[in-house]
Design an enzyme around this catalytic site. Structure first.
Site, PDB file in Angstrom:
ATOM      1  N   GLU A 244      73.468  35.841 -13.584  1.00  0.00           N
ATOM      2  CA  GLU A 244      73.805  36.898 -12.867  1.00  0.00           C
ATOM      3  C   GLU A 244      72.352  37.262 -12.020  1.00  0.00           C
ATOM      4  O   GLU A 244      71.183  37.559 -12.662  1.00  0.00           O
ATOM      5  CB  GLU A 244      74.053  38.195 -13.704  1.00  0.00           C
ATOM      6  CG  GLU A 244      74.289  39.434 -12.854  1.00  0.00           C
ATOM      7  CD  GLU A 244      74.319  40.779 -13.620  1.00  0.00           C
ATOM      8  OE1 GLU A 244      74.918  41.693 -12.996  1.00  0.00           O
ATOM      9  OE2 GLU A 244      73.580  40.811 -14.409  1.00  0.00           O
TER      10      GLU A 244
ATOM     11  N   ASP B  59      73.219  37.354 -18.363  1.00  0.00           N
ATOM     12  CA  ASP B  59      72.974  38.836 -18.064  1.00  0.00           C
ATOM     13  C   ASP B  59      71.482  38.783 -17.384  1.00  0.00           C
ATOM     14  O   ASP B  59      70.584  38.330 -17.823  1.00  0.00           O
ATOM     15  CB  ASP B  59      73.317  39.453 -19.110  1.00  0.00           C
ATOM     16  CG  ASP B  59      73.387  41.023 -18.527  1.00  0.00           C
ATOM     17  OD1 ASP B  59      74.379  41.221 -17.977  1.00  0.00           O
ATOM     18  OD2 ASP B  59      72.343  41.945 -19.008  1.00  0.00           O
TER      19      ASP B  59
ATOM     20  N   ASP C 233      78.766  35.929 -22.971  1.00  0.00           N
ATOM     21  CA  ASP C 233      77.841  36.519 -22.449  1.00  0.00           C
ATOM     22  C   ASP C 233      76.650  36.446 -22.985  1.00  0.00           C
ATOM     23  O   ASP C 233      76.493  36.530 -24.335  1.00  0.00           O
ATOM     24  CB  ASP C 233      78.064  38.273 -22.273  1.00  0.00           C
ATOM     25  CG  ASP C 233      77.928  38.623 -20.789  1.00  0.00           C
ATOM     26  OD1 ASP C 233      76.738  38.691 -20.317  1.00  0.00           O
ATOM     27  OD2 ASP C 233      78.736  39.173 -20.076  1.00  0.00           O
TER      28      ASP C 233
ATOM     29  N   HIS D   8      83.315  43.816 -13.875  1.00  0.00           N
ATOM     30  CA  HIS D   8      83.277  44.971 -14.887  1.00  0.00           C
ATOM     31  C   HIS D   8      82.185  46.040 -14.221  1.00  0.00           C
ATOM     32  O   HIS D   8      81.975  47.036 -14.616  1.00  0.00           O
ATOM     33  CB  HIS D   8      82.764  44.833 -16.157  1.00  0.00           C
ATOM     34  CG  HIS D   8      81.709  44.220 -16.287  1.00  0.00           C
ATOM     35  ND1 HIS D   8      81.164  42.888 -16.133  1.00  0.00           N
ATOM     36  CD2 HIS D   8      80.348  44.623 -16.896  1.00  0.00           C
ATOM     37  CE1 HIS D   8      79.957  42.661 -16.290  1.00  0.00           C
ATOM     38  NE2 HIS D   8      79.406  43.682 -16.796  1.00  0.00           N
ATOM     39  N   ASP D   9      81.456  45.623 -13.230  1.00  0.00           N
ATOM     40  CA  ASP D   9      80.517  46.552 -12.468  1.00  0.00           C
ATOM     41  C   ASP D   9      80.691  47.119 -11.140  1.00  0.00           C
ATOM     42  O   ASP D   9      80.054  47.795 -10.638  1.00  0.00           O
ATOM     43  CB  ASP D   9      78.872  45.931 -12.288  1.00  0.00           C
ATOM     44  CG  ASP D   9      78.367  45.535 -13.737  1.00  0.00           C
ATOM     45  OD1 ASP D   9      78.530  46.229 -14.689  1.00  0.00           O
ATOM     46  OD2 ASP D   9      77.669  44.524 -13.959  1.00  0.00           O
TER      47      ASP D   9
HETATM   48  C1  GLC Z   1      74.493  43.375 -16.150  1.00  0.00           C
HETATM   49  C2  GLC Z   1      75.797  43.667 -16.706  1.00  0.00           C
HETATM   50  C3  GLC Z   1      75.858  45.254 -16.713  1.00  0.00           C
HETATM   51  C4  GLC Z   1      74.963  45.810 -17.641  1.00  0.00           C
HETATM   52  C5  GLC Z   1      73.365  45.369 -17.315  1.00  0.00           C
HETATM   53  C6  GLC Z   1      72.505  45.463 -18.299  1.00  0.00           C
HETATM   54  O1  GLC Z   1      74.171  43.991 -14.871  1.00  0.00           O
HETATM   55  O2  GLC Z   1      76.850  43.151 -15.831  1.00  0.00           O
HETATM   56  O3  GLC Z   1      77.203  45.687 -17.087  1.00  0.00           O
HETATM   57  O4  GLC Z   1      74.917  47.085 -17.537  1.00  0.00           O
HETATM   58  O5  GLC Z   1      73.604  43.949 -16.993  1.00  0.00           O
HETATM   59  O6  GLC Z   1      72.656  44.752 -19.598  1.00  0.00           O
END
Ligand code: GLC
Ligand code: CA
Length: 560
Positions: free
Chosen positions: A253, A203, A99, A324-325
């Site tokens: 992402e 991310d 990540d 995980h979200d």
């Molecule tokens: C992304 C991650 C999430 C995190 C956010 C801030 O969306 O997947 O878990 O809280 O970024 O880093």
């Protein structure tokens, strides 16, 4: 070095290290825990792992707040453990995607601690500092709203200015307009690539470029920080400067990304990212990721189709149902059905996998999805550990206490802790995750749903996933074929039928979203030679003669 585009043939397993496996009895998953499960990953057949952050972090957001990019979080182990894990993965033919969290750091990162000290500190400009508005200068500099609720600005006494944080106040945003910040990112990317990393999941990458001057925006400022003016320039610079020199992959992402933008991010000749995660399928079923909507299968299908057609030969998609979200997919998409029982859980977990993973793109399976894990049951607000969920509950309590019931209900459906409960390895105490009580509650259903049980049951979701991964591996029709839906099922709210085709070879997929028999005409499979590659029921007759699909039935056929 030759770029091989291996990401197009990858089947990726996401590990959330905190919840995967605890090796030393402190209730927290760790790297030696992962090492103890490498054979499990090898047997599953995945050929890459995406590891959620394992860097040094005070854990305000479970590692997404990094205080040292070049070392491992104490709770997870050491860099030596990490090297052993990476070697172990590579020995099994599994690549490692780390990540890359560089929209922000932790407020405990050295850069931010320096930046805070004075207005002329050399690190000041690594972040966004602004004077407040209003007579007393105590009003936030603009109207942007944090992803976790509330203003994105936090006042800091030391210099009497505010700093910007799109996420929690412990996650200050890096200023990518500062060339030094971009150099730092390039160097840390190089550091991990030289240690043998095979790629990065970037991310919240669509937020790194903000509109200069940070003006007020619409919609809480989204239009001022999403896909900002320099985003493509910065990504290309990172690609040309370092990523292009290694045979690695990137997946961004990309919240709020449209098909047209995804083509800009992932078009091969653009030299930016290899792939993105888009969120439209999630948005079809929840507003802003937090307000659940009634599941709409037709809309979901249309989102799938739009992305399949839109990116064909122009970009590259990611295929996922969980991370995980997000909540567990069987809970989100299926358990509203009153007929749900354990048998239906297994059938529907398999069906959902088939619905998604025979599309074009790189598939991701999130730990526990392969055994059909379900959402956690939250008894009260104290059961929530996630910084986002807790912040929502805090804001509701402060400004709209009458919404508490609604908020609890929403979090039960889409809260981020749903998928973060410990991995269920066995029917032993704490689901075999740890000898002691884990950092987050184990799901009460672990005696029924766990890896040991799944390994012993030939019809388990896990064994189905193994077959699915094997069937997909190296299949050129699935990788490169066109996507279409037979017109007569395009508007069905119950069935999802799609075809992939390459050089007159076809793969046809049929799924029943409902917990009951639905009329279906098997002639869509054609009358020629066909072979059932995968199904979640025993198929007793020629598929072309089928007249209905059973509850949550799915079939994958090869037709010539
Ligand atoms: C992304 C991650 C999430 C995190 C956010 C801030 O969306 O997947 O878990 O809280 O970024 O880093
Ligand atoms: Ca541990």
């Amino acid at each position: 070095m030759v770029k091989t585009n291996w990401f197009k043939d990858a089947f990726i397993y996401q590990i959330y290290p905190r919840s995967f496996k605890d090796s030393n009895g402190d209730g927290i998953g760790d790297i030696r825990g992962i090492i103890s499960k490498l054979d499990y990953l090898g047997d599953l057949g995945v050929n890459a792992v995406w590891l959620s952050p394992c860097y040094k972090s005070p854990n305000d957001d479970n590692g997404y707040d990094i205080s040292d990019y070049r070392d491992i979080m104490d709770e997870f182990g050491t860099l030596e453990d990490w090297k052993e894990m990476t070697d172990g993965l590579h020995k099994r033919g599994i690549k490692l995607i780390m990540d890359l969290v560089v929209n922000h750091t932790s407020d405990e990162h050295k850069w931010f601690r320096e930046s805070k000290k004075s207005k002329d500190n050399p690190y000041r400009d690594y972040y966004f500092w602004r004077k407040g508005r209003g007579k007393d200068g105590k009003k936030p500099p603009n109207n942007w709203i944090s992803r976790f609720g509330g203003s994105v600005w936090k006042y800091d006494e030391t210099t009497g200015e505010f700093y910007l944080h799109l996420f929690s106040p412990k996650q200050p945003d890096l200023n990518w307009d500062n060339p030094k910040v971009r150099e730092e990112v390039r160097d840390l990317v190089k550091y991990w690539l030289d240690l043998g990393v095979d790629g990065f999941r970037c991310d919240v990458i669509t937020y790194i470029s903000k509109v200069p001057g940070l003006p007020n925006g619409k919609l809480g400022g989204d239009d001022m920080f999403t896909h900002g003016p320099n985003i493509h320039k910065y990504l290309r610079e990172l690609n040309d400067g370092i990523l292009s020199k290694y045979d690695c992959m990137t997946v961004g992402e990309a919240a709020g990304v449209t098909v047209e933008q995804a083509i800009l991010y992932t078009g091969a000749e653009r030299r930016e990212l290899d792939t993105v995660f888009q969120f439209e399928q999630v948005a079809a079923n929840a507003f802003f990721q937090v307000v659940p909507r009634k599941i709409n299968y037709l809309k979901t299908k249309r989102v799938f189709a739009k992305w399949q057609r839109g990116l064909y030969q122009k970009g590259w998609n990611s295929l996922y149902l969980e991370n995980h979200d997000q909540p567990r997919c069987v809970s989100r998409y299926i358990t509203d059905n009153p007929d749900m029982d354990n048998n239906f859980r297994k059938l529907s977990a398999k069906m959902l996998a088939v619905a998604v993973y025979f599309q074009q793109g790189t598939p991701y399976v999130y730990q526990g999805q392969e055994i059909g894990m379900t959402n956690l049951k939250f008894r009260d607000e104290n059961d929530h550990s996630d910084v986002m969920s807790k912040n929502i509950l805090r804001l509701v309590k402060k400004y709209a206490p009458f919404l508490k019931g609604y908020a609890m209900n929403a979090l039960q459906k889409v809260g981020r802790d749903n998928a973060r409960s410990p991995m269920q390895w066995s029917a032993d105490k704490n689901a075999g995750f740890s000898d002691v009580e884990p950092w987050l509650r184990v799901n009460g259903n672990y005696k029924e749903i766990n890896v040991a049980e799944a390994l012993s049951d030939p019809d388990s979701v896990l064994n189905f996933f193994k077959k699915l991964i094997a069937v997909r591996k190296g299949n050129e029709v699935v990788r490169d074929g066109t996507y279409s839906e037979p017109p007569r099922y395009e508007n069905s709210r119950d069935l999802y039928v799609y075809e992939r085709e390459l050089n007159s070879k076809k793969i046809i997929v049929a799924c029943n979203f409902r917990g009951k028999n639905i009329d279906f005409d098997g002639s869509v499979f054609g009358s020629g030679e066909s072979e059932v590659l995968l199904s979640n029921y025993k198929i007793e007759k020629n598929p072309a003669e089928l007249r209905s699909l059973r509850p949550f039935e799915c079939l994958v056929l090869r037709a010539e």
